[in-house]
Design an enzyme around this catalytic site. Structure first.
Site, short mmCIF file in Angstrom:
data_model
loop_
_atom_site.label_atom_id
_atom_site.label_comp_id
_atom_site.label_asym_id
_atom_site.label_seq_id
_atom_site.Cartn_x
_atom_site.Cartn_y
_atom_site.Cartn_z
N ARG A 86 0.86 -1.19 0.00
CA ARG A 86 0.00 0.00 0.00
C ARG A 86 0.90 1.23 0.00
NH1 ARG A 86 -3.27 -2.78 4.85
NH2 ARG A 86 -4.56 -4.17 3.58
N ARG B 247 -10.95 2.84 5.86
CA ARG B 247 -9.49 2.77 5.73
C ARG B 247 -9.07 3.13 4.30
NH1 ARG B 247 -6.40 -2.68 7.38
NH2 ARG B 247 -7.12 -3.35 5.32
N ARG C 70 -12.77 -9.70 1.49
CA ARG C 70 -12.35 -9.68 2.91
C ARG C 70 -13.56 -9.83 3.84
NH1 ARG C 70 -6.81 -6.92 4.07
NH2 ARG C 70 -5.75 -7.43 2.13
N1 LIG Z 1 -11.82 0.76 17.92
C1 LIG Z 1 -11.82 1.38 16.75
N2 LIG Z 1 -12.76 2.29 16.47
C2 LIG Z 1 -12.80 2.92 15.27
N3 LIG Z 1 -11.92 2.72 14.27
C3 LIG Z 1 -10.95 1.80 14.50
C4 LIG Z 1 -10.84 1.10 15.73
N4 LIG Z 1 -9.78 0.28 15.65
C5 LIG Z 1 -9.23 0.45 14.43
N5 LIG Z 1 -9.92 1.38 13.74
C6 LIG Z 1 -9.69 1.81 12.36
O1 LIG Z 1 -10.14 0.73 11.51
C7 LIG Z 1 -9.33 0.61 10.35
C8 LIG Z 1 -8.76 -0.81 10.29
O2 LIG Z 1 -7.83 -0.98 11.32
P1 LIG Z 1 -6.48 -1.81 11.12
O3 LIG Z 1 -5.86 -1.43 9.84
O4 LIG Z 1 -5.70 -1.68 12.37
O5 LIG Z 1 -7.12 -3.27 10.96
P2 LIG Z 1 -6.43 -4.69 10.81
O6 LIG Z 1 -7.18 -5.64 11.67
O7 LIG Z 1 -4.99 -4.57 11.07
O8 LIG Z 1 -6.69 -5.00 9.30
P3 LIG Z 1 -5.91 -5.98 8.28
O9 LIG Z 1 -6.04 -7.35 8.79
O10 LIG Z 1 -6.62 -5.78 6.99
O11 LIG Z 1 -4.50 -5.53 8.20
C9 LIG Z 1 -8.24 1.66 10.46
O12 LIG Z 1 -8.61 2.77 9.66
C10 LIG Z 1 -8.23 2.03 11.95
O13 LIG Z 1 -7.86 3.37 12.16
N1 LIG Z 2 -1.17 -16.56 8.10
C1 LIG Z 2 -0.66 -15.34 8.03
N2 LIG Z 2 -1.48 -14.27 7.93
C2 LIG Z 2 -0.92 -13.06 7.88
C3 LIG Z 2 0.46 -12.87 7.92
N3 LIG Z 2 0.71 -11.53 7.85
C4 LIG Z 2 -0.47 -10.93 7.78
N4 LIG Z 2 -1.47 -11.84 7.80
C5 LIG Z 2 -2.92 -11.60 7.77
O1 LIG Z 2 -3.33 -11.30 6.47
C6 LIG Z 2 -4.51 -10.53 6.53
C7 LIG Z 2 -4.47 -9.41 5.55
O2 LIG Z 2 -3.45 -8.51 5.85
P1 LIG Z 2 -3.29 -7.13 5.02
O3 LIG Z 2 -2.04 -6.52 5.52
O4 LIG Z 2 -3.26 -7.50 3.58
O5 LIG Z 2 -4.51 -6.32 5.36
C8 LIG Z 2 -4.65 -10.06 7.98
O6 LIG Z 2 -5.67 -10.82 8.59
C9 LIG Z 2 -3.35 -10.40 8.62
O7 LIG Z 2 -3.46 -10.77 9.96
C10 LIG Z 2 1.29 -14.01 8.03
O8 LIG Z 2 2.53 -13.96 8.09
N5 LIG Z 2 0.70 -15.20 8.07
#
Ligand SMILES: Nc1ncnc2c1ncn2[C@@H]1O[C@H](COP(=O)(O)OP(=O)(O)OP(=O)(O)O)[C@@H](O)[C@H]1O
Ligand SMILES: Nc1nc2c(ncn2[C@@H]2O[C@H](COP(=O)(O)O)[C@@H](O)[C@H]2O)c(=O)[nH]1
Length: 339
Positions: A112, A205, A216
């Protein structure tokens, strides 16, 4: 037939000595090398090696670097895309930079705009990643939302080497795979307050196309179901209000009162001299340094205590203990070593 060699192979050294420790492994001591890189095990018959022999149908040996001290138990954080895993992990890393380290995964998905290679992910070609998986370099991997994601053994080990507690952000399939390995970890599932809120966050996001968002969200349904099923996760946290969820996360990690895990320093040791000899008494290896420089100092013999070693290929062998042996007045090594 030459065996398949797995694990991280040690860099060549100017000299080395080797000793058979038991039926499972050979200890290799590299000369003229710092203590943090001079002890390696070549595993010939450990559980990992036997498993890989069956998987590959060839003879197998595996390298494992031996390090002093124990690993801190890693934390696996899972949950559907957009639930806030990354947000919570960033907050933890920001508040406790010397306590936690992030396991940088490999992925075949495109970066990204704000993502840096080696920081957020190791962005990889599918063919390269598939080869590394085949070569046993990954702790776990999974096809997630149409791309390949995986945690390399090295990603976890480098964090642990730095005496930090490793955080893995992986999907539910990955969490299940890690559960099946010998890696001891705490498994936390982050749940959205509702499916509608999850969808809103994912859209807000703004990092995915509509098609990717739909994919997703479809996967999220199954992940939430599996995440809430008994046995896989040790803790489930609902991420409704971010501040509350973060406080709950800290509480379950024992960090709520601002208590930080202290770094335990490994003693600084002189480099292993080029010339040295190794011998074995039970689970203790005596390393006699024949280096004239070393002989000037009182310490000429080191003891490598293997009685508490754990882990091993495809990761590090941990729990090594090194200390200097004091010679008695007649030059013999204290009988304490043999006890
Ligand atoms: N408690 C919350 N309330 C509102 N917005 C939130 C909260 N927690 C996270 N966010 C927002 O939700 C969006 C998704 O959060 P984040 O990218 O941390 O998710 P993720 O679980 O890591 O997703 P992915 O698995 O796709 O990487 C972001 O824009 C973040 O700022
Ligand atoms: N099994 C694994 N899952 C992973 C790993 N690193 C990230 N993730 C998961 O992929 C999705 C999507 O991530 P995104 O960055 O494309 O939004 C998310 O649920 C991550 O937890 C890994 O090493 N192994």
């Amino acid at each position: 037939m030459n065996p398949t060699v797995l694990g991280i192979i040690p860099k060549p050294s100017e000299s080395h000595s080797a000793i058979v420790v038991d039926d499972d492994r050979i200890l290799v001591v590299k000369g003229n090398t710092n203590f943090d890189d001079c002890f390696w095990f070549l595993e010939v018959n450990t559980a990992f090696v036997r498993e890989q022999k069956t998987r590959l149908g060839t003879e197998v040996v595996a390298w494992s670097k031996a390090v002093v001290g124990e690993a801190k138990i890693p934390i696996v954080i899972s949950g559907p895309s957009g639930v806030g895993k990354g947000t919570l992990i960033s907050k933890l890393m920001e508040e406790f930079p010397s306590t936690f380290g992030f396991s940088v995964s490999h992925t075949t998905r495109a970066p990204r705009n704000n993502e840096q290679n080696g920081v957020h992910y190791h962005f990889s070609e599918r063919s390269v990643m598939e080869k590394d998986i085949k070569d046993g370099k990954f702790l776990e991997f999974a096809a997630v939302h149409g791309n390949l994601y995986g945690t390399s053994v090295e990603a976890v080990e480098v964090v642990t080497d730095g005496e930090k507690r490793c955080i893995l952000d992986i999907d539910v399939q990955g969490a299940r795979s890690v559960r099946a390995t010998s890696l001891e970890a705490i498994f936390i599932f982050i749940c959205p307050p509702s499916f509608e809120v999850l969808e809103k966050r994912l859209r807000a996001r703004g990092t995915e196309t509509e098609e990717q968002i739909q994919k997703r969200l479809r996967n999220a349904k199954a992940e939430i179901e599996q995440g809430n099923s008994p046995g896989l996760f040790d803790h489930i946290l609902v991420n409704d209000d971010l501040k509350t969820c973060y406080e709950n996360l800290k509480k379950l990690l024992g960090l709520s009162n601002g208590v930080k895990i202290n770094k335990i320093s490994v003693p600084e040791l002189v480099p292993m001299p080029l010339e040295h000899t190794v011998s074995k008494i039970d689970q203790k290896i005596l390393i006699n340094c024949n280096d004239p420089e070393q002989e000037k100092s009182d310490i000429n013999t080191f003891v490598l205590d293997l009685s508490s070693i754990n882990g091993g290929a495809p990761g590090r062998t941990r729990g090594l203990n090194i200390y200097a042996a004091e010679p008695s007045t007649n030059g013999a090594i204290s009988s304490e070593i043999a006890s």
